[in-house]
Motif scaffolding. Structure first.
Motif, PDB file in Angstrom:
ATOM      1  N   GLU A   1      52.491  15.538  47.032  1.00 51.78           N
ATOM      2  CA  GLU A   1      52.038  14.445  46.161  1.00 51.78           C
ATOM      3  C   GLU A   1      51.260  13.401  46.962  1.00 51.78           C
ATOM      4  OE1 GLU A   1      55.332  12.315  44.333  1.00 51.78           O
ATOM      5  OE2 GLU A   1      54.039  10.541  44.297  1.00 51.78           O
ATOM      6  N   LYS A   2      51.769  13.066  48.147  1.00 52.08           N
ATOM      7  CA  LYS A   2      51.107  12.040  48.956  1.00 52.08           C
ATOM      8  C   LYS A   2      50.013  12.628  49.845  1.00 52.08           C
ATOM      9  CE  LYS A   2      54.168   8.866  47.700  1.00 52.08           C
ATOM     10  NZ  LYS A   2      53.787   7.810  46.741  1.00 52.08           N
ATOM     11  N   ASN A   3      49.833  13.954  49.762  1.00 49.72           N
ATOM     12  CA  ASN A   3      48.824  14.641  50.573  1.00 49.72           C
ATOM     13  C   ASN A   3      49.000  14.352  52.067  1.00 49.72           C
ATOM     14  OD1 ASN A   3      46.653  16.317  51.045  1.00 49.72           O
ATOM     15  ND2 ASN A   3      45.157  14.645  50.891  1.00 49.72           N
ATOM     16  N   VAL A   4      50.233  14.438  52.517  1.00 52.35           N
ATOM     17  CA  VAL A   4      50.527  14.211  53.933  1.00 52.35           C
ATOM     18  C   VAL A   4      50.689  15.560  54.627  1.00 52.35           C
ATOM     19  CG1 VAL A   4      52.170  13.228  55.574  1.00 52.35           C
ATOM     20  CG2 VAL A   4      51.663  12.022  53.437  1.00 52.35           C
ATOM     21  N   PRO A   5      49.838  15.843  55.614  1.00 48.26           N
ATOM     22  CA  PRO A   5      49.963  17.128  56.312  1.00 48.26           C
ATOM     23  C   PRO A   5      51.075  17.113  57.353  1.00 48.26           C
ATOM     24  CG  PRO A   5      48.071  15.930  57.152  1.00 48.26           C
ATOM     25  CD  PRO A   5      48.697  15.061  56.081  1.00 48.26           C
ATOM     26  N   VAL A   6      51.539  18.307  57.709  1.00 44.13           N
ATOM     27  CA  VAL A   6      52.641  18.445  58.659  1.00 44.13           C
ATOM     28  C   VAL A   6      52.233  19.382  59.790  1.00 44.13           C
ATOM     29  CG1 VAL A   6      55.065  19.093  58.962  1.00 44.13           C
ATOM     30  CG2 VAL A   6      54.287  18.187  56.759  1.00 44.13           C
ATOM     31  N   ILE A   7      52.417  18.921  61.016  1.00 40.08           N
ATOM     32  CA  ILE A   7      52.290  19.807  62.173  1.00 40.08           C
ATOM     33  C   ILE A   7      53.695  20.298  62.489  1.00 40.08           C
ATOM     34  CG2 ILE A   7      51.662  19.984  64.601  1.00 40.08           C
ATOM     35  CD1 ILE A   7      49.760  17.592  64.174  1.00 40.08           C
ATOM     36  N   VAL A   8      53.947  21.553  62.170  1.00 37.63           N
ATOM     37  CA  VAL A   8      55.295  22.105  62.326  1.00 37.63           C
ATOM     38  C   VAL A   8      55.470  22.570  63.776  1.00 37.63           C
ATOM     39  CG1 VAL A   8      56.856  23.950  61.602  1.00 37.63           C
ATOM     40  CG2 VAL A   8      55.361  22.844  59.924  1.00 37.63           C
TER      41      VAL A   8
ATOM     42  N   ARG B   1      54.108  27.595  50.354  1.00 38.19           N
ATOM     43  CA  ARG B   1      54.325  27.916  48.939  1.00 38.19           C
ATOM     44  C   ARG B   1      54.271  26.665  48.068  1.00 38.19           C
ATOM     45  NH1 ARG B   1      57.922  32.037  50.865  1.00 38.19           N
ATOM     46  NH2 ARG B   1      59.738  30.676  50.776  1.00 38.19           N
ATOM     47  N   ALA B   2      54.686  25.543  48.651  1.00 37.64           N
ATOM     48  CA  ALA B   2      54.694  24.299  47.878  1.00 37.64           C
ATOM     49  C   ALA B   2      53.332  23.620  47.874  1.00 37.64           C
ATOM     50  CB  ALA B   2      55.745  23.347  48.444  1.00 37.64           C
TER      51      ALA B   2
ATOM     52  N   GLU C   1      63.812  10.435  58.242  1.00 36.08           N
ATOM     53  CA  GLU C   1      62.733   9.963  59.111  1.00 36.08           C
ATOM     54  C   GLU C   1      61.373  10.254  58.491  1.00 36.08           C
ATOM     55  OE1 GLU C   1      65.444  11.199  62.993  1.00 36.08           O
ATOM     56  OE2 GLU C   1      63.534  12.188  62.656  1.00 36.08           O
ATOM     57  N   ILE C   2      61.233  11.441  57.938  1.00 37.70           N
ATOM     58  CA  ILE C   2      59.938  11.805  57.342  1.00 37.70           C
ATOM     59  C   ILE C   2      59.656  10.909  56.136  1.00 37.70           C
ATOM     60  CG2 ILE C   2      58.580  13.645  56.303  1.00 37.70           C
ATOM     61  CD1 ILE C   2      60.421  15.644  57.782  1.00 37.70           C
ATOM     62  N   ARG C   3      60.673  10.747  55.295  1.00 31.80           N
ATOM     63  CA  ARG C   3      60.507   9.843  54.139  1.00 31.80           C
ATOM     64  C   ARG C   3      60.108   8.453  54.600  1.00 31.80           C
ATOM     65  NH1 ARG C   3      62.378  11.417  49.120  1.00 31.80           N
ATOM     66  NH2 ARG C   3      63.803  13.196  49.094  1.00 31.80           N
ATOM     67  N   GLY C   4      60.795   7.992  55.655  1.00 35.59           N
ATOM     68  CA  GLY C   4      60.505   6.656  56.179  1.00 35.59           C
ATOM     69  C   GLY C   4      59.071   6.565  56.664  1.00 35.59           C
TER      70      GLY C   4
ATOM     71  N   ALA D   1      60.897  19.081  56.664  1.00 33.30           N
ATOM     72  CA  ALA D   1      59.792  18.832  55.722  1.00 33.30           C
ATOM     73  C   ALA D   1      59.932  19.654  54.440  1.00 33.30           C
ATOM     74  CB  ALA D   1      58.453  19.116  56.388  1.00 33.30           C
ATOM     75  N   TRP D   2      60.466  20.873  54.584  1.00 34.53           N
ATOM     76  CA  TRP D   2      60.593  21.735  53.400  1.00 34.53           C
ATOM     77  C   TRP D   2      61.449  21.104  52.323  1.00 34.53           C
ATOM     78  CZ3 TRP D   2      65.501  23.553  52.127  1.00 34.53           C
ATOM     79  CH2 TRP D   2      66.482  23.389  53.118  1.00 34.53           C
ATOM     80  N   LYS D   3      62.361  20.209  52.728  1.00 28.13           N
ATOM     81  CA  LYS D   3      63.254  19.596  51.742  1.00 28.13           C
ATOM     82  C   LYS D   3      62.520  18.614  50.839  1.00 28.13           C
ATOM     83  CE  LYS D   3      67.411  19.788  54.580  1.00 28.13           C
ATOM     84  NZ  LYS D   3      68.431  18.999  55.276  1.00 28.13           N
ATOM     85  N   ILE D   4      61.420  18.044  51.369  1.00 30.03           N
ATOM     86  CA  ILE D   4      60.694  17.053  50.577  1.00 30.03           C
ATOM     87  C   ILE D   4      59.242  17.482  50.418  1.00 30.03           C
ATOM     88  CG2 ILE D   4      62.158  15.049  51.001  1.00 30.03           C
ATOM     89  CD1 ILE D   4      60.262  14.332  53.300  1.00 30.03           C
ATOM     90  N   ALA D   5      59.087  18.797  50.239  1.00 25.87           N
ATOM     91  CA  ALA D   5      57.739  19.347  50.142  1.00 25.87           C
ATOM     92  C   ALA D   5      56.953  18.711  48.994  1.00 25.87           C
ATOM     93  CB  ALA D   5      57.810  20.862  49.979  1.00 25.87           C
ATOM     94  N   SER D   6      57.633  18.473  47.884  1.00 25.59           N
ATOM     95  CA  SER D   6      56.880  17.944  46.737  1.00 25.59           C
ATOM     96  C   SER D   6      56.361  16.543  47.017  1.00 25.59           C
ATOM     97  CB  SER D   6      57.746  17.971  45.472  1.00 25.59           C
ATOM     98  OG  SER D   6      58.918  17.217  45.696  1.00 25.59           O
ATOM     99  N   LEU D   7      57.146  15.761  47.731  1.00 19.79           N
ATOM    100  CA  LEU D   7      56.686  14.416  48.102  1.00 19.79           C
ATOM    101  C   LEU D   7      55.464  14.508  49.015  1.00 19.79           C
ATOM    102  CD1 LEU D   7      57.298  11.248  48.227  1.00 19.79           C
ATOM    103  CD2 LEU D   7      58.378  11.776  50.414  1.00 19.79           C
ATOM    104  N   LEU D   8      55.552  15.401  50.013  1.00 21.02           N
ATOM    105  CA  LEU D   8      54.450  15.537  50.972  1.00 21.02           C
ATOM    106  C   LEU D   8      53.184  16.018  50.268  1.00 21.02           C
ATOM    107  CD1 LEU D   8      56.554  17.104  53.850  1.00 21.02           C
ATOM    108  CD2 LEU D   8      55.505  14.825  53.862  1.00 21.02           C
TER     109      LEU D   8
END
Lengths: 478, 474
Positions: B335-342, B368-369, B303-306, B326-333
């Motif tokens: 790279e795309k500078n997408v913030p996360v409200i956890v 950390r990422a 869903e996050i990737r989508g 989100a932690w699984k695709i931290a590098s993508l987030l």
């Protein structure tokens, strides 16, 4: 592209692989008969906080608490420097490991027993161990004024279910008052008659009727036994009634009543009814408005097992306040802080700490809410709930003071055996990741191919382990 | 019977508090509500108010004043801590911070010796003011509009400033929140508020702070009670449905783009045919142009990737809400500078074989990422006050303590684009401050003073009032 997404989905949804069971510590054979925890801060609960103190565990019991203790040659020695040892947390209201929570079809289901639906592989048990919890009061749900029987367990995750049962715990039964037994949130189905009761008046009537019958039933047996005692022959014994037998035990003080309730009126109703029939309510569960009638609860001698600050989720929870613990404690009521949720159960230490924030309970009073007080409420205070010589070695080692939000459990012991250890858990993760990867490649878990049937994600294996208020969650929908 | 039950209690409160109940807004909400109110009127002396008790729920805005908080340990969050410092508040703003500052003669002085000054906390995902009691009181629930696409459902319209949740949250140090609609695919527009004010507009800092989209899910989300996720049915069907739903969203956003272009073109050249106004599409224009952020609720990796991919395709300014995986695709987030409200710090892990601490340590892994993140309760309102415990639990599992504090102060302010006004103790920012006797994230800590918008706010709430009313009953 779809294929790729499907594959990703599968990776993220292979959620019923039987890995859960393997997460338990394989430590049965590794557990020595002696463990020495050295130089820790020991929160004894009943005898204050002891700095730089050792705890010696021998054959499942606390053998000694003091300075410079010596273990025997084979003892497992653990350095407790900078760490805190506290008794295992006791959760006085849980539905973990229950494959069914509510037998809600009748208003009185005292013949139903949670003991019959225990699932020892429920992974939430492990997560609770990781929060320092060792004992659970598994209660029937709140769908009926008189519900089923409870089971008190030690969380011996990874062991056969029979080993979970807490020996000598007082038998108990669930009662429920207010919105849940009157089924406020259950929908009306066309053509289906609503189950009685539908009001708080009816709830009282159901309980009154049941105890009236139980009293007669008790009398019938007493008369029969008296007649047998006098040597009368050829008597026909009364017909056994599995519904009324537990209620007779309540009347005889052999079974504790744990009564789910919220509002002032229903709390007082049950106190009056219990006084009239001559039994005691052992705990009022939730008892959100208990603070309004703390005096009456104390006079009756009932305990209160409550939430820290959970409120407002339904109408009858709108007058709940987080000062409940403090007001009830000050009134002389034995108070415990429970979870009623597999999630909250993992952080009951924080829930207890909230009683210091709201109402200024002392550190010791706060800790009692999750240790000795629930032990008293379950009749197991001679076995657990404090760190004293002779008691069961049910305890946890924390890396900081357990009333701190920054605290984490390092190790959890039950009867001297380790059931959770963070270092062991971390060490096993690579192995589990490999196991998962292997299973993902297994035939049944491959993505759908053309013409093949799409894989069905597994159904939930058990209900959500919260009872109150998640009405839809507790009962299989018609 | 609920009515009579409530009325009995209300009468009790009323007697105890000796306050006169004031007519509530819900009276006019609908005929059913009106009927209930009539019943209440018949059964009690009180006139009909929605669920609640007096005073704090009537939330009258207090005056601003000039204050000097002296001798305090100041946790600025934005910069270094200041020991034995002073904070000066004037005209709603922080006028000075430091050890050697000018104290205006008009200032009310507060000796904060042994106390700590923190910025107020912000919970970036709530439904504060939109729902009072979620179960059994449907009349108090204004979170989800009918239908799937409701970009024009605006939280600021239905925000109830007199909800008991507001004062209850702020007295524990939460001074700001994002209150957002839920439901459907496009849920509506969130409002960023001060937890103080007599009217929605007094509370609103950013009336239209973000568009909220529920990115189509693979499985149901855990319920409010933290129950397990609903099972997935047929996977192929689910995927097909999800794709259709994404298309629905895409089409509406494209329409809004075209609408915006047509309106702009007409504004420049009136000889063109005049396009009809459309309030729904119009409300979307700032979002489809990437001016304002779009919050995507998405928890699972796919869903996050989508959502990230969709936002990129549509040139949106995305924020991920939830983000359990989100932690699984931290590098993508990153790279795309997408913030996360956890929001899921205290959720049970979604899968049986997840490590027990997988969600406790999600925030630490994102930090950390190098992913931009902040922490929220995701609560509808009653339990927003537990926000510090969410951050604290993340800190127990690897997030540095200062980062945990930032995750509920400065970081949500940055992600919601209000860091110029909120999130730290810095000169020129809005004076939203809490003065405590200890670590803000520790449950045992007490709040001693509270300032919102430069106003000293009494530390009273529905809960403190009920406590006061009953604690000495013998």
């Amino acid at each position: 592209m779809n294929r790729l997404i499907a594959r990703l989905l599968l990776l993220s949804t292979v959620c019923t692989l039987p890995l859960g069971a393997t997460r338990g510590q394989k430590t049965t054979e590794q557990n020595p008969t002696e463990t020495l925890i050295r130089n820790a801060t020991v929160l004894t609960i009943t005898q204050g906080t002891l700095e730089n103190t050792d705890v010696l565990i021998r054959k499942g019991k606390i053998a000694a608490v003091g300075k410079n203790l010596k273990g025997s040659a084979g003892a497992r020695v653990m350095d407790g420097t900078g760490k805190f040892v506290m008794p295992g947390i006791i959760d006085c209201h849980s539905h973990s490991m229950l494959d069914a929570i509510n037998e809600g079809t009748l208003a009185v289901t005292s013949m139903a027993h949670t003991r019959d639906v225990l699932n020892p592989t429920d992974v939430d048990l492990y997560r609770e161990l990781a929060g320092g919890v060792t004992t659970l009061n598994l209660l029937h749900g709140s769908a009926n004024p008189i519900g089923g029987l409870n089971t008190v367990v030690k969380i011996k995750y990874g062991r056969p279910v029979a080993e979970f049962i807490f020996p000598g715990a007082m038998p108990g039964i669930k009662f429920a008052l207010g919105e849940n037994p009157k089924r406020s949130s259950s929908p009306n189905f066309p053509g289906v008659q609503r189950r009685y009761p539908n009001t708080r008046m009816g709830v009282e009537e159901v309980i009154r009727d049941a105890f009236t019958r139980a009293r007669d039933y008790k009398k019938a047996w007493e008369e029969y036994r008296a007649a047998v005692g006098k040597g009368e022959k050829n008597l026909i014994p009364p017909r056994r009634d599995l519904q009324l037998e537990p209620l007779v035990e309540v009347l005889e003080g052999k079974r504790y009543v744990h009564a789910h309730c919220y509002r002032t009126d229903e709390i007082l109703m049950l106190i009056n009814l219990a006084d009239e029939f001559g039994f005691k309510v052992k705990t009022f569960q939730h008892v959100l408005e208990g603070y309004k009638v703390a005096r009456e609860i104390a006079q009756h001698g009932a305990g209160a097992s409550i939430f820290a600050d959970f409120w407002g989720y339904k109408i009858e929870a709108y007058d709940a306040i987080p000062y409940n613990a403090a007001i009830l404690t000050r009134a002389g009521v034995v108070v415990s802080m429970n979870s009623d949720s597999d999630e909250r159960a993992r952080r009951l230490n924080i829930e207890a700490a909230k009683a210091m924030h709201y109402g200024d309970l002392s550190e010791e009073e706060a800790l009692k809410l999750i240790t000795i007080n629930p032990a008293i409420q379950l009749g197991i205070q001679n076995r657990v709930g404090s760190i004293e010589v002779g008691k069961d070695a049910d305890l946890a080692i924390w890396n900081a003071h357990p009333l701190s939000v920054y605290a984490r459990v390092d190790t959890t012991f039950i009867d001297g055996d380790i059931f959770f250890d963070r270092q062991q858990d971390l060490a096993r993760r690579p192995e589990l990741a490999k196991e998962r990867a292997r299973l993902e490649l297994a035939e049944p878990n491959k993505p759908p191919t053309q013409g093949a049937q799409s894989p069905q994600a597994p159904r939930r294996r058990r209900p959500t382990n919260e009872d109150d208020d998640t009405w839809e969650g507790d009962i299989d929908k018609p | 019977m609920i009515t009579t039950g409530r009325s009995r209690r209300r009468r009790q409160n009323n007697t105890v508090r000796g306050e006169r109940l004031v007519k509530g807004k819900k009276k006019d909400a609908n005929f059913g509500g009106f009927f209930v109110v009539m019943l209440l009127a018949l059964t009690t002396n009180a006139s009909g108010q929605q669920i609640g008790n007096p005073t704090t729920q009537q939330d009258v805005t207090f005056p601003r004043s000039t204050y000097a908080i002296r001798n305090a340990h100041i946790i600025t969050v934005g910069g270094a801590d200041i020991d034995n410092g002073t904070v000066v508040i004037r005209d709603g703003k922080i006028e000075a911070v430091g050890t050697n500052v000018n104290i205006p003669s008009s200032a009310k002085q507060i000796d904060a010796h042994g106390l700590f000054v923190y910025p107020g906390m912000m919970d970036p995902s709530t439904k504060l003011g939109l729902v009072e009691v979620g179960q059994g009181a449907n009349g108090t629930v204004d979170t989800s509009e009918t239908g799937e696409l409701n970009p024009n459902a605006k939280a600021v319209i239905a925000l109830n400033p007199h909800s008991a949740h507001i004062a209850i949250s702020r007295v524990d140090g939460v001074t700001n929140a994002v209150s957002a609609p839920a439901g459907g695919l496009i849920s509506g527009q969130a409002v960023l508020i001060n937890l103080l004010g007599t009217t929605p507009s007094e509370m609103a800092i950013v009336p239209y702070a973000a568009l909220v989209i529920n990115y189509p899910r693979i499985a149901g989300r855990a319920g409010d009670f933290g129950g397990q996720q609903q099972p997935i049915g047929n996977l192929s069907e689910t995927l097909a449905t999800n794709e259709r739903q994404v298309d629905q969203i895409r089409k509406m956003l494209r329409d809004a783009e075209s609408y915006g272009r047509a309106q702009d073109a007409y504004a420049k050249d009136h000889s063109l045919p005049r396009p009809d106004r459309n309030v729904v599409l119009e409300s979307l224009v700032p979002y489809v142009r990437g001016v304002q952020p779009v919050i995507f609720q998405a928890d699972r990796e796919a869903e996050i990737r989508g959502a990230v991919k969709f936002a990129e395709e549509m040139k949106l300014k995305p924020i991920i809400l939830g983000g359990n995986d989100a932690w699984k695709i931290a590098s993508l987030l990153k790279e795309k500078n997408v913030p996360v409200i956890v929001t899921g710090v205290l959720d049970l892990p979604g899968r049986e074989d997840d490590p027990y601490d997988v969600l406790y340590e999600n925030a630490a892994k994102l930090q950390r990422a190098g992913v931009r993140f902040c922490i929220s309760t995701g609560d509808s309102g009653a339990h927003v006050r537990n926000l510090p415990l969410y951050a604290g639990m993340a800190a127990a599992f690897g997030l540095p303590k200062l980062e945990a504090l930032k995750a509920v102060t400065l970081y949500p302010a940055q992600i919601m684009n209000v860091a110029d006004r909120l999130g730290s103790v810095e000169v020129g920012k809005m004076a939203n401050l809490v003065v405590t006797d200890g670590d803000l994230l520790e449950p045992r800590t007490h709040i001693r003073y509270l300032f919102i918008d430069g106003r000293e706010v009494p530390l009273t709430s529905r809960h403190t009032e009920l406590n006061e009313a009953f604690k000495n009953r013998r």
